[in-house]
Design a protein around this motif. Sequence first.
Motif, mmCIF file in Angstrom:
data_model
loop_
_atom_site.group_PDB
_atom_site.id
_atom_site.type_symbol
_atom_site.label_atom_id
_atom_site.label_comp_id
_atom_site.label_asym_id
_atom_site.label_seq_id
_atom_site.Cartn_x
_atom_site.Cartn_y
_atom_site.Cartn_z
ATOM 1 N N ILE A 61 -3.501 9.797 7.850
ATOM 2 C CA ILE A 61 -3.815 8.822 6.793
ATOM 3 C C ILE A 61 -3.341 9.321 5.431
ATOM 4 O O ILE A 61 -2.596 8.650 4.739
ATOM 5 C CB ILE A 61 -5.337 8.578 6.689
ATOM 6 C CG1 ILE A 61 -5.881 8.053 7.995
ATOM 7 C CG2 ILE A 61 -5.634 7.617 5.555
ATOM 8 C CD1 ILE A 61 -7.384 7.916 7.982
ATOM 9 N N GLY A 62 -3.825 10.507 5.076
ATOM 10 C CA GLY A 62 -3.608 11.002 3.716
ATOM 11 C C GLY A 62 -2.138 11.092 3.350
ATOM 12 O O GLY A 62 -1.699 10.499 2.354
ATOM 13 N N LEU A 63 -1.368 11.827 4.155
ATOM 14 C CA LEU A 63 0.041 12.013 3.807
ATOM 15 C C LEU A 63 0.820 10.705 3.785
ATOM 16 O O LEU A 63 1.540 10.436 2.818
ATOM 17 C CB LEU A 63 0.692 13.004 4.772
ATOM 18 C CG LEU A 63 0.664 14.463 4.343
ATOM 19 C CD1 LEU A 63 1.412 15.317 5.358
ATOM 20 C CD2 LEU A 63 1.298 14.653 2.971
ATOM 21 N N ILE A 97 -4.079 -4.572 -6.113
ATOM 22 C CA ILE A 97 -4.322 -3.168 -5.718
ATOM 23 C C ILE A 97 -4.330 -2.303 -6.981
ATOM 24 O O ILE A 97 -5.176 -1.431 -7.151
ATOM 25 C CB ILE A 97 -3.207 -2.646 -4.778
ATOM 26 C CG1 ILE A 97 -3.099 -3.498 -3.515
ATOM 27 C CG2 ILE A 97 -3.431 -1.178 -4.437
ATOM 28 C CD1 ILE A 97 -1.904 -3.113 -2.623
ATOM 29 N N GLY A 98 -3.373 -2.568 -7.875
ATOM 30 C CA GLY A 98 -3.302 -1.807 -9.124
ATOM 31 C C GLY A 98 -4.525 -2.058 -9.987
ATOM 32 O O GLY A 98 -5.095 -1.144 -10.577
ATOM 33 N N ALA A 99 -4.956 -3.339 -10.014
ATOM 34 C CA ALA A 99 -6.122 -3.672 -10.839
ATOM 35 C C ALA A 99 -7.371 -2.975 -10.295
ATOM 36 O O ALA A 99 -8.186 -2.433 -11.058
ATOM 37 C CB ALA A 99 -6.310 -5.179 -10.867
ATOM 38 N N SER A 100 -7.504 -2.946 -8.964
ATOM 39 C CA SER A 100 -8.709 -2.293 -8.420
ATOM 40 C C SER A 100 -8.627 -0.782 -8.650
ATOM 41 O O SER A 100 -9.649 -0.100 -8.761
ATOM 42 C CB SER A 100 -8.901 -2.640 -6.937
ATOM 43 O OG SER A 100 -8.465 -1.602 -6.119
ATOM 44 N N GLY A 399 -6.439 2.083 -0.139
ATOM 45 C CA GLY A 399 -5.591 2.733 0.872
ATOM 46 C C GLY A 399 -5.130 1.750 1.936
ATOM 47 O O GLY A 399 -3.955 1.734 2.315
ATOM 48 N N ILE A 400 -6.048 0.908 2.403
ATOM 49 C CA ILE A 400 -5.679 -0.073 3.430
ATOM 50 C C ILE A 400 -4.578 -0.980 2.891
ATOM 51 O O ILE A 400 -3.549 -1.204 3.530
ATOM 52 C CB ILE A 400 -6.893 -0.958 3.818
ATOM 53 C CG1 ILE A 400 -7.923 -0.132 4.576
ATOM 54 C CG2 ILE A 400 -6.437 -2.146 4.665
ATOM 55 C CD1 ILE A 400 -9.144 -0.931 5.010
ATOM 56 N N SER A 442 -2.724 4.093 10.023
ATOM 57 C CA SER A 442 -3.570 4.343 8.850
ATOM 58 C C SER A 442 -4.510 3.184 8.521
ATOM 59 O O SER A 442 -5.710 3.414 8.330
ATOM 60 C CB SER A 442 -2.726 4.682 7.625
ATOM 61 O OG SER A 442 -1.679 5.514 7.966
ATOM 62 N N PRO A 443 -4.024 1.922 8.465
ATOM 63 C CA PRO A 443 -4.950 0.860 8.055
ATOM 64 C C PRO A 443 -6.148 0.751 8.987
ATOM 65 O O PRO A 443 -7.279 0.580 8.525
ATOM 66 C CB PRO A 443 -4.111 -0.425 8.114
ATOM 67 C CG PRO A 443 -2.716 -0.008 8.297
ATOM 68 C CD PRO A 443 -2.666 1.407 8.728
ATOM 69 N N LEU A 444 -5.887 0.898 10.284
ATOM 70 C CA LEU A 444 -6.994 0.787 11.244
ATOM 71 C C LEU A 444 -8.006 1.910 11.053
ATOM 72 O O LEU A 444 -9.219 1.674 10.997
ATOM 73 C CB LEU A 444 -6.437 0.882 12.665
ATOM 74 C CG LEU A 444 -6.386 -0.420 13.428
ATOM 75 C CD1 LEU A 444 -5.843 -0.184 14.822
ATOM 76 C CD2 LEU A 444 -7.793 -1.033 13.498
ATOM 77 N N LEU A 445 -7.480 3.128 10.941
ATOM 78 C CA LEU A 445 -8.389 4.269 10.763
ATOM 79 C C LEU A 445 -9.166 4.129 9.461
ATOM 80 O O LEU A 445 -10.370 4.376 9.412
ATOM 81 C CB LEU A 445 -7.607 5.580 10.759
ATOM 82 C CG LEU A 445 -7.074 6.041 12.121
ATOM 83 C CD1 LEU A 445 -6.337 7.365 11.990
ATOM 84 C CD2 LEU A 445 -8.217 6.203 13.118
#
Length: 457
Positions: A61-63, A97-100, A399-400, A442-445
Amino acid sequence: MGQGTNSTAKKRDGFSSSFGVLAATLGSAVGLGNIWKFPSLTGAHGGAGFLLVYLLSTLLIGLPVMIAEITLGRKAKANPITALQTLAPSALPWWLIGASGVAAAFLILSFYSEVVAWVFAYVAKALGGSILSSSPEVTQSAFSALISDPLQSLLWQWGVLAFIGGILLCGVTKGIEAITKKLMPLLFLLLLLLGAVSLSLEGARAGLAFLFSPQFDKISASVVLTAMGLAFFKLSIGMGTMMTYGSYFRDDQNIPATAFRVMSADLCVSLLAGIAIFPAVFTFGFEPSSGPSLVFITIPAVFSQIPLGHGLMVVFFVLTAIAATGAMLSLMEVPVVILHERFGLARGKATLLTLMLLIVAGSGAALSHSTLAEFTVWNMSLFDLADYLSSNVLLPAGGIFIALFVGWSWGLDRFRQAVSNQGRLSNAALANVIFFLLRYVSPLLILIVMLRGLGLI
Ligand code: PFF
Protein backbone atom coordinates in the motif's frame (compact mmCIF):
# COMPACT_ATOMS: atom_id res chain seq x y z
CA MET A 1 -10.97 30.51 -6.70
CA GLY A 2 -8.38 32.39 -8.70
CA GLN A 3 -5.85 30.47 -10.73
CA GLY A 4 -2.96 32.52 -9.45
CA THR A 5 -1.38 32.54 -12.90
CA ASN A 6 0.58 35.70 -12.25
CA SER A 7 2.38 34.31 -9.27
CA THR A 8 3.09 30.93 -10.88
CA ALA A 9 4.24 32.31 -14.22
CA LYS A 10 7.76 32.80 -12.93
CA LYS A 11 9.93 29.74 -12.41
CA ARG A 12 8.45 27.48 -9.78
CA ASP A 13 10.53 26.87 -6.67
CA GLY A 14 11.69 23.26 -6.23
CA PHE A 15 14.32 20.89 -4.88
CA SER A 16 17.67 21.57 -6.50
CA SER A 17 19.62 18.34 -5.96
CA SER A 18 19.04 14.64 -5.61
CA PHE A 19 20.21 14.74 -2.02
CA GLY A 20 17.86 17.65 -1.37
CA VAL A 21 14.93 15.64 -2.73
CA LEU A 22 15.83 12.72 -0.49
CA ALA A 23 16.43 14.84 2.62
CA ALA A 24 13.18 16.80 2.28
CA THR A 25 11.03 13.76 1.51
CA LEU A 26 12.61 11.74 4.27
CA GLY A 27 12.20 14.76 6.52
CA SER A 28 8.45 14.54 5.94
CA ALA A 29 8.26 10.81 6.63
CA VAL A 30 10.44 10.91 9.73
CA GLY A 31 8.63 12.52 12.61
CA LEU A 32 7.05 11.94 15.98
CA GLY A 33 5.61 8.75 14.49
CA ASN A 34 9.10 7.23 14.47
CA ILE A 35 9.92 8.11 18.04
CA TRP A 36 6.87 6.98 19.91
CA LYS A 37 4.33 5.33 17.62
CA PHE A 38 6.51 2.88 15.77
CA PRO A 39 8.72 1.45 18.56
CA SER A 40 5.95 1.07 21.13
CA LEU A 41 3.45 -0.38 18.66
CA THR A 42 6.06 -2.86 17.45
CA GLY A 43 6.93 -3.90 20.99
CA ALA A 44 3.34 -4.17 22.12
CA HIS A 45 2.04 -6.07 19.10
CA GLY A 46 4.42 -8.95 18.67
CA GLY A 47 7.86 -7.56 17.74
CA ALA A 48 9.21 -9.10 14.55
CA GLY A 49 5.74 -10.37 13.61
CA PHE A 50 4.34 -6.82 13.65
CA LEU A 51 7.37 -5.65 11.74
CA LEU A 52 6.67 -8.17 9.03
CA VAL A 53 3.05 -7.05 8.72
CA TYR A 54 4.15 -3.40 8.69
CA LEU A 55 6.63 -4.16 5.91
CA LEU A 56 4.01 -5.95 3.86
CA SER A 57 1.59 -3.02 4.28
CA THR A 58 4.31 -0.62 3.28
CA LEU A 59 5.19 -2.60 0.18
CA LEU A 60 1.60 -3.33 -0.93
CA ILE A 61 0.00 0.00 0.00
CA GLY A 62 2.47 2.58 1.23
CA LEU A 63 5.03 2.50 -1.56
CA PRO A 64 2.55 2.32 -4.47
CA VAL A 65 0.49 5.21 -3.08
CA MET A 66 3.61 7.23 -2.32
CA ILE A 67 4.95 6.66 -5.85
CA ALA A 68 1.53 7.57 -7.29
CA GLU A 69 1.38 10.82 -5.32
CA ILE A 70 4.90 11.91 -6.18
CA THR A 71 4.40 11.03 -9.85
CA LEU A 72 1.15 13.00 -10.10
CA GLY A 73 2.72 15.98 -8.35
CA ARG A 74 5.79 16.01 -10.57
CA LYS A 75 3.76 15.56 -13.74
CA ALA A 76 1.47 18.51 -12.94
CA LYS A 77 4.09 20.67 -11.20
CA ALA A 78 1.33 22.16 -9.13
CA ASN A 79 -0.42 21.96 -5.75
CA PRO A 80 -2.65 18.88 -5.24
CA ILE A 81 -5.93 20.62 -6.20
CA THR A 82 -4.60 22.10 -9.45
CA ALA A 83 -2.61 18.90 -10.15
CA LEU A 84 -5.70 16.69 -10.07
CA GLN A 85 -7.74 19.20 -12.04
CA THR A 86 -5.12 19.35 -14.78
CA LEU A 87 -4.38 15.65 -14.92
CA ALA A 88 -7.90 14.23 -14.67
CA PRO A 89 -8.96 13.03 -18.11
CA SER A 90 -12.64 12.90 -17.08
CA ALA A 91 -14.93 15.52 -15.62
CA LEU A 92 -15.13 13.73 -12.27
CA PRO A 93 -14.20 16.01 -9.35
CA TRP A 94 -10.90 14.25 -8.51
CA TRP A 95 -9.57 17.59 -7.23
CA LEU A 96 -11.63 16.96 -4.09
CA ILE A 97 -8.78 14.63 -3.04
CA GLY A 98 -6.60 17.75 -2.84
CA ALA A 99 -9.27 19.64 -0.93
CA SER A 100 -9.63 16.84 1.62
CA GLY A 101 -5.82 16.87 1.91
CA VAL A 102 -5.94 20.47 3.10
CA ALA A 103 -8.53 19.52 5.71
CA ALA A 104 -6.33 16.61 6.80
CA ALA A 105 -3.28 18.87 6.99
CA PHE A 106 -5.14 21.25 9.31
CA LEU A 107 -6.50 18.46 11.45
CA ILE A 108 -3.14 16.73 11.83
CA LEU A 109 -1.35 20.02 12.44
CA SER A 110 -3.81 21.01 15.13
CA PHE A 111 -2.72 18.17 17.44
CA TYR A 112 0.73 17.40 16.01
CA SER A 113 1.84 20.99 16.57
CA GLU A 114 0.89 20.68 20.22
CA VAL A 115 3.00 17.57 20.76
CA VAL A 116 5.86 19.24 18.89
CA ALA A 117 5.36 22.19 21.24
CA TRP A 118 5.90 19.88 24.23
CA VAL A 119 9.04 18.52 22.54
CA PHE A 120 10.47 22.02 22.11
CA ALA A 121 9.52 22.89 25.67
CA TYR A 122 11.33 19.74 26.77
CA VAL A 123 14.48 20.72 24.89
CA ALA A 124 14.51 23.86 27.04
CA LYS A 125 13.64 21.94 30.21
CA ALA A 126 16.29 19.28 29.49
CA LEU A 127 18.89 22.00 28.94
CA GLY A 128 17.93 23.69 32.19
CA GLY A 129 17.90 20.34 34.01
CA SER A 130 14.43 20.89 35.50
CA ILE A 131 13.13 17.49 34.36
CA LEU A 132 16.09 15.54 35.69
CA SER A 133 14.66 13.11 38.17
CA SER A 134 14.80 9.35 38.46
CA SER A 135 11.30 9.28 39.90
CA PRO A 136 8.49 8.88 37.37
CA GLU A 137 6.15 10.63 39.85
CA VAL A 138 8.28 13.75 39.60
CA THR A 139 8.60 13.59 35.81
CA GLN A 140 4.85 12.91 35.59
CA SER A 141 4.00 16.01 37.58
CA ALA A 142 6.44 18.11 35.51
CA PHE A 143 4.62 16.95 32.37
CA SER A 144 1.18 17.54 33.85
CA ALA A 145 2.24 21.02 34.92
CA LEU A 146 3.18 21.83 31.33
CA ILE A 147 0.14 20.46 29.55
CA SER A 148 -2.41 21.71 32.05
CA ASP A 149 -1.14 25.28 31.86
CA PRO A 150 -3.13 26.89 29.04
CA LEU A 151 -0.80 29.84 28.57
CA GLN A 152 2.37 27.74 28.37
CA SER A 153 0.67 25.27 25.99
CA LEU A 154 -0.46 28.03 23.67
CA LEU A 155 2.79 29.99 23.75
CA TRP A 156 4.96 26.97 22.95
CA GLN A 157 2.59 25.98 20.15
CA TRP A 158 2.66 29.48 18.64
CA GLY A 159 6.44 29.53 18.98
CA VAL A 160 6.75 26.24 17.08
CA LEU A 161 4.33 27.37 14.37
CA ALA A 162 6.24 30.63 13.97
CA PHE A 163 9.56 28.73 13.75
CA ILE A 164 8.24 26.39 11.03
CA GLY A 165 6.54 29.32 9.27
CA GLY A 166 9.86 31.20 9.32
CA ILE A 167 11.59 28.34 7.47
CA LEU A 168 8.73 28.14 4.96
CA LEU A 169 9.01 31.89 4.32
CA CYS A 170 12.48 31.22 2.91
CA GLY A 171 10.91 29.06 0.20
CA VAL A 172 11.32 25.48 -0.99
CA THR A 173 15.00 25.45 -2.04
CA LYS A 174 16.30 27.92 0.53
CA GLY A 175 13.92 26.90 3.30
CA ILE A 176 12.71 23.29 3.27
CA GLU A 177 15.57 21.79 1.26
CA ALA A 178 18.38 23.74 2.90
CA ILE A 179 17.27 22.94 6.45
CA THR A 180 16.40 19.25 5.94
CA LYS A 181 19.75 18.69 4.18
CA LYS A 182 21.46 19.76 7.38
CA LEU A 183 19.05 18.20 9.86
CA MET A 184 18.63 14.70 8.44
CA PRO A 185 22.31 13.63 8.69
CA LEU A 186 22.43 15.16 12.18
CA LEU A 187 19.38 13.16 13.17
CA PHE A 188 21.04 9.90 12.09
CA LEU A 189 24.23 10.77 13.96
CA LEU A 190 22.42 11.59 17.20
CA LEU A 191 20.32 8.45 16.95
CA LEU A 192 23.38 6.28 16.39
CA LEU A 193 24.99 7.85 19.44
CA LEU A 194 21.96 7.20 21.64
CA GLY A 195 21.51 3.68 20.25
CA ALA A 196 25.13 2.82 21.05
CA VAL A 197 24.82 4.12 24.63
CA SER A 198 21.54 2.30 25.17
CA LEU A 199 22.92 -0.97 23.81
CA SER A 200 25.83 -0.78 26.24
CA LEU A 201 23.42 -0.87 29.19
CA GLU A 202 22.53 -3.95 31.21
CA GLY A 203 18.95 -4.18 29.97
CA ALA A 204 19.92 -4.19 26.30
CA ARG A 205 18.97 -7.83 25.81
CA ALA A 206 15.52 -7.41 27.41
CA GLY A 207 14.89 -4.21 25.44
CA LEU A 208 15.80 -5.82 22.15
CA ALA A 209 13.73 -8.90 23.00
CA PHE A 210 10.72 -6.64 23.66
CA LEU A 211 11.19 -5.00 20.29
CA PHE A 212 12.13 -7.90 18.08
CA SER A 213 11.21 -11.32 19.46
CA PRO A 214 8.57 -12.66 17.09
CA GLN A 215 5.27 -13.39 18.80
CA PHE A 216 3.05 -14.37 15.95
CA ASP A 217 0.17 -15.24 18.27
CA LYS A 218 -0.25 -11.51 19.01
CA ILE A 219 -1.05 -10.80 15.38
CA SER A 220 -4.80 -10.48 15.17
CA ALA A 221 -6.83 -8.86 12.42
CA SER A 222 -6.87 -5.58 14.31
CA VAL A 223 -3.08 -5.63 14.70
CA VAL A 224 -2.72 -6.05 10.94
CA LEU A 225 -4.94 -3.01 10.52
CA THR A 226 -2.96 -1.01 13.06
CA ALA A 227 0.20 -1.74 11.08
CA MET A 228 -1.41 -0.55 7.86
CA GLY A 229 -2.65 2.65 9.50
CA LEU A 230 0.84 3.26 10.80
CA ALA A 231 2.23 2.89 7.28
CA PHE A 232 -0.03 5.75 6.14
CA PHE A 233 0.97 8.06 8.91
CA LYS A 234 4.64 7.17 8.70
CA LEU A 235 4.98 7.76 4.98
CA SER A 236 2.91 10.97 5.05
CA ILE A 237 0.57 9.65 2.37
CA GLY A 238 -3.12 10.02 1.55
CA MET A 239 -3.38 13.78 1.92
CA GLY A 240 -1.40 15.40 -0.86
CA THR A 241 1.79 16.01 1.11
CA MET A 242 3.79 13.71 -1.13
CA MET A 243 2.00 15.13 -4.17
CA THR A 244 3.10 18.60 -3.11
CA TYR A 245 6.70 17.47 -2.59
CA GLY A 246 6.50 15.53 -5.88
CA SER A 247 5.76 18.82 -7.61
CA TYR A 248 9.20 20.01 -6.45
CA PHE A 249 10.99 16.88 -7.72
CA ARG A 250 13.42 17.25 -10.60
CA ASP A 251 12.45 15.67 -13.92
CA ASP A 252 15.47 13.38 -13.89
CA GLN A 253 14.74 12.02 -10.41
CA ASN A 254 14.04 8.28 -10.31
CA ILE A 255 10.74 8.30 -8.38
CA PRO A 256 10.37 4.59 -7.45
CA ALA A 257 14.01 4.43 -6.32
CA THR A 258 13.64 7.60 -4.24
CA ALA A 259 10.42 6.37 -2.64
CA PHE A 260 12.08 3.08 -1.78
CA ARG A 261 15.06 4.87 -0.23
CA VAL A 262 12.77 7.11 1.81
CA MET A 263 10.76 4.14 3.06
CA SER A 264 13.92 2.20 4.01
CA ALA A 265 15.61 5.14 5.71
CA ASP A 266 12.39 5.95 7.58
CA LEU A 267 12.28 2.35 8.78
CA CYS A 268 15.91 2.58 9.91
CA VAL A 269 15.13 5.70 11.95
CA SER A 270 12.16 3.95 13.57
CA LEU A 271 14.23 0.87 14.43
CA LEU A 272 17.09 2.98 15.74
CA ALA A 273 14.65 4.94 17.88
CA GLY A 274 13.41 1.66 19.36
CA ILE A 275 17.00 0.54 19.96
CA ALA A 276 17.78 3.85 21.65
CA ILE A 277 14.70 3.75 23.88
CA PHE A 278 13.85 0.23 25.03
CA PRO A 279 17.19 -1.16 26.28
CA ALA A 280 17.43 1.94 28.50
CA VAL A 281 13.81 1.60 29.66
CA PHE A 282 14.31 -2.05 30.59
CA THR A 283 17.64 -1.43 32.31
CA PHE A 284 15.88 0.68 34.94
CA GLY A 285 12.84 -1.56 35.25
CA PHE A 286 10.27 0.81 33.74
CA GLU A 287 7.11 -0.24 31.96
CA PRO A 288 7.48 0.15 28.20
CA SER A 289 4.51 2.54 28.03
CA SER A 290 3.45 4.18 24.81
CA GLY A 291 2.40 7.60 23.53
CA PRO A 292 3.24 10.85 25.27
CA SER A 293 3.97 9.17 28.61
CA LEU A 294 6.85 7.17 27.10
CA VAL A 295 8.52 10.26 25.69
CA PHE A 296 7.72 12.85 28.32
CA ILE A 297 7.54 10.84 31.53
CA THR A 298 9.53 7.61 31.19
CA ILE A 299 12.42 8.90 29.08
CA PRO A 300 13.40 11.75 31.46
CA ALA A 301 13.27 9.33 34.41
CA VAL A 302 15.40 6.79 32.52
CA PHE A 303 18.04 9.22 31.29
CA SER A 304 18.38 10.74 34.73
CA GLN A 305 19.96 7.45 35.83
CA ILE A 306 22.46 6.97 33.00
CA PRO A 307 26.01 8.31 33.23
CA LEU A 308 26.09 11.57 31.23
CA GLY A 309 22.31 11.26 31.20
CA HIS A 310 21.70 15.00 31.32
CA GLY A 311 23.54 15.53 28.04
CA LEU A 312 21.95 12.46 26.49
CA MET A 313 18.49 13.66 27.43
CA VAL A 314 19.18 16.95 25.66
CA VAL A 315 20.33 14.89 22.65
CA PHE A 316 17.12 12.84 22.75
CA PHE A 317 14.78 15.85 22.78
CA VAL A 318 16.85 17.73 20.21
CA LEU A 319 16.67 14.78 17.83
CA THR A 320 12.95 14.44 18.41
CA ALA A 321 12.57 18.16 17.67
CA ILE A 322 14.60 17.69 14.47
CA ALA A 323 12.43 14.76 13.38
CA ALA A 324 9.29 16.77 14.09
CA THR A 325 10.54 19.84 12.20
CA GLY A 326 10.81 18.05 8.83
CA ALA A 327 7.34 16.54 9.24
CA MET A 328 5.80 19.88 10.28
CA LEU A 329 7.38 21.65 7.29
CA SER A 330 5.71 19.23 4.89
CA LEU A 331 2.36 19.41 6.65
CA MET A 332 2.32 23.21 6.57
CA GLU A 333 3.57 23.41 2.99
CA VAL A 334 0.29 21.88 1.73
CA PRO A 335 -2.00 24.80 2.70
CA VAL A 336 0.74 27.36 1.98
CA VAL A 337 1.20 26.29 -1.63
CA ILE A 338 -2.55 26.03 -2.18
CA LEU A 339 -3.14 29.55 -0.89
CA HIS A 340 -0.22 30.73 -3.00
CA GLU A 341 -1.13 29.06 -6.26
CA ARG A 342 -4.92 28.86 -6.07
CA PHE A 343 -5.68 32.16 -4.41
CA GLY A 344 -2.79 34.12 -5.88
CA LEU A 345 -1.38 35.17 -2.50
CA ALA A 346 2.35 35.86 -2.36
CA ARG A 347 4.18 33.04 -0.61
CA GLY A 348 4.91 35.18 2.43
CA LYS A 349 1.27 36.16 2.84
CA ALA A 350 0.16 32.57 2.26
CA THR A 351 2.50 31.43 5.02
CA LEU A 352 1.29 34.08 7.44
CA LEU A 353 -2.35 33.32 6.72
CA THR A 354 -1.70 29.57 7.24
CA LEU A 355 0.01 30.42 10.50
CA MET A 356 -2.95 32.44 11.72
CA LEU A 357 -5.44 29.78 10.70
CA LEU A 358 -3.37 27.17 12.51
CA ILE A 359 -3.20 29.24 15.65
CA VAL A 360 -7.00 29.19 15.68
CA ALA A 361 -7.35 25.55 14.58
CA GLY A 362 -4.66 24.34 16.97
CA SER A 363 -5.90 26.14 20.06
CA GLY A 364 -8.62 23.53 20.63
CA ALA A 365 -6.07 20.73 20.81
CA ALA A 366 -3.64 22.90 22.78
CA LEU A 367 -6.25 23.61 25.42
CA SER A 368 -7.69 20.10 25.45
CA HIS A 369 -5.58 19.18 28.47
CA SER A 370 -6.45 22.32 30.42
CA THR A 371 -9.30 24.77 29.80
CA LEU A 372 -11.19 22.41 27.49
CA ALA A 373 -10.35 19.20 29.37
CA GLU A 374 -14.03 18.53 30.05
CA PHE A 375 -15.11 19.22 26.49
CA THR A 376 -15.57 16.00 24.54
CA VAL A 377 -17.09 14.97 21.22
CA TRP A 378 -18.01 11.28 20.82
CA ASN A 379 -16.19 10.68 24.08
CA MET A 380 -12.95 12.12 22.74
CA SER A 381 -11.07 15.31 23.63
CA LEU A 382 -10.50 17.73 20.74
CA PHE A 383 -6.91 16.49 20.63
CA ASP A 384 -7.93 12.84 20.25
CA LEU A 385 -10.73 13.71 17.87
CA ALA A 386 -8.35 15.45 15.45
CA ASP A 387 -5.99 12.45 15.64
CA TYR A 388 -8.84 9.99 15.15
CA LEU A 389 -10.52 11.74 12.23
CA SER A 390 -7.33 12.35 10.30
CA SER A 391 -5.82 8.88 10.72
CA ASN A 392 -9.01 6.86 10.46
CA VAL A 393 -11.00 8.82 7.93
CA LEU A 394 -9.14 11.38 5.86
CA LEU A 395 -5.78 9.68 5.17
CA PRO A 396 -7.18 6.26 4.20
CA ALA A 397 -9.94 7.86 2.12
CA GLY A 398 -7.36 10.01 0.35
CA GLY A 399 -5.23 6.92 -0.26
CA ILE A 400 -8.11 4.99 -1.80
CA PHE A 401 -8.99 7.81 -4.16
CA ILE A 402 -5.38 8.45 -5.20
CA ALA A 403 -4.98 4.74 -6.03
CA LEU A 404 -8.32 4.69 -7.86
CA PHE A 405 -7.48 7.84 -9.78
CA VAL A 406 -4.20 6.44 -11.12
CA GLY A 407 -5.49 2.88 -11.56
CA TRP A 408 -8.81 3.59 -13.22
CA SER A 409 -8.77 7.15 -14.55
CA TRP A 410 -5.23 8.28 -15.39
CA GLY A 411 -4.34 4.91 -16.83
CA LEU A 412 -1.32 2.69 -17.38
CA ASP A 413 0.19 4.52 -20.36
CA ARG A 414 0.35 7.93 -18.72
CA PHE A 415 1.59 6.39 -15.47
CA ARG A 416 4.33 4.39 -17.20
CA GLN A 417 5.48 7.41 -19.21
CA ALA A 418 5.70 9.60 -16.12
CA VAL A 419 7.39 6.99 -13.91
CA SER A 420 9.98 6.23 -16.60
CA ASN A 421 10.88 9.94 -16.94
CA GLN A 422 9.38 9.93 -20.47
CA GLY A 423 11.13 6.72 -21.43
CA ARG A 424 14.58 7.64 -20.13
CA LEU A 425 14.46 4.97 -17.41
CA SER A 426 13.80 1.39 -18.42
CA ASN A 427 11.49 0.44 -15.58
CA ALA A 428 8.36 -0.64 -17.47
CA ALA A 429 8.04 -3.97 -15.63
CA LEU A 430 8.27 -2.22 -12.26
CA ALA A 431 5.74 0.39 -13.38
CA ASN A 432 3.37 -2.42 -14.39
CA VAL A 433 3.60 -4.03 -10.97
CA ILE A 434 3.04 -0.71 -9.17
CA PHE A 435 0.10 0.02 -11.44
CA PHE A 436 -1.45 -3.38 -10.75
CA LEU A 437 -1.14 -2.77 -7.01
CA LEU A 438 -2.72 0.67 -7.38
CA ARG A 439 -5.58 -0.58 -9.53
CA TYR A 440 -6.60 -3.61 -7.50
CA VAL A 441 -4.66 -4.39 -4.33
CA SER A 442 -4.11 -1.09 -2.50
CA PRO A 443 -7.67 0.32 -2.71
CA LEU A 444 -9.17 -2.90 -1.39
CA LEU A 445 -6.70 -3.22 1.45
CA ILE A 446 -7.09 0.43 2.37
CA LEU A 447 -10.87 0.06 2.38
CA ILE A 448 -10.50 -2.65 5.00
CA VAL A 449 -8.24 -0.39 7.12
CA MET A 450 -10.77 2.39 6.93
CA LEU A 451 -13.82 0.31 7.74
CA ARG A 452 -11.96 -1.19 10.67
CA GLY A 453 -10.81 2.24 11.83
CA LEU A 454 -14.40 3.43 11.86
CA GLY A 455 -15.46 0.28 13.68
CA LEU A 456 -17.76 -0.73 10.83
CA ILE A 457 -16.34 -4.24 10.46
N1 PFF B 1 5.15 11.10 8.85
C1 PFF B 1 5.06 11.92 10.03
C2 PFF B 1 5.48 11.12 11.25
O1 PFF B 1 5.76 9.93 11.15
O2 PFF B 1 5.52 11.69 12.33
C3 PFF B 1 3.69 12.49 10.23
C4 PFF B 1 3.07 13.11 9.01
C5 PFF B 1 3.76 14.11 8.31
C6 PFF B 1 1.84 12.66 8.57
C7 PFF B 1 3.21 14.64 7.14
C8 PFF B 1 1.26 13.17 7.43
C9 PFF B 1 1.96 14.17 6.71
F1 PFF B 1 1.44 14.67 5.64
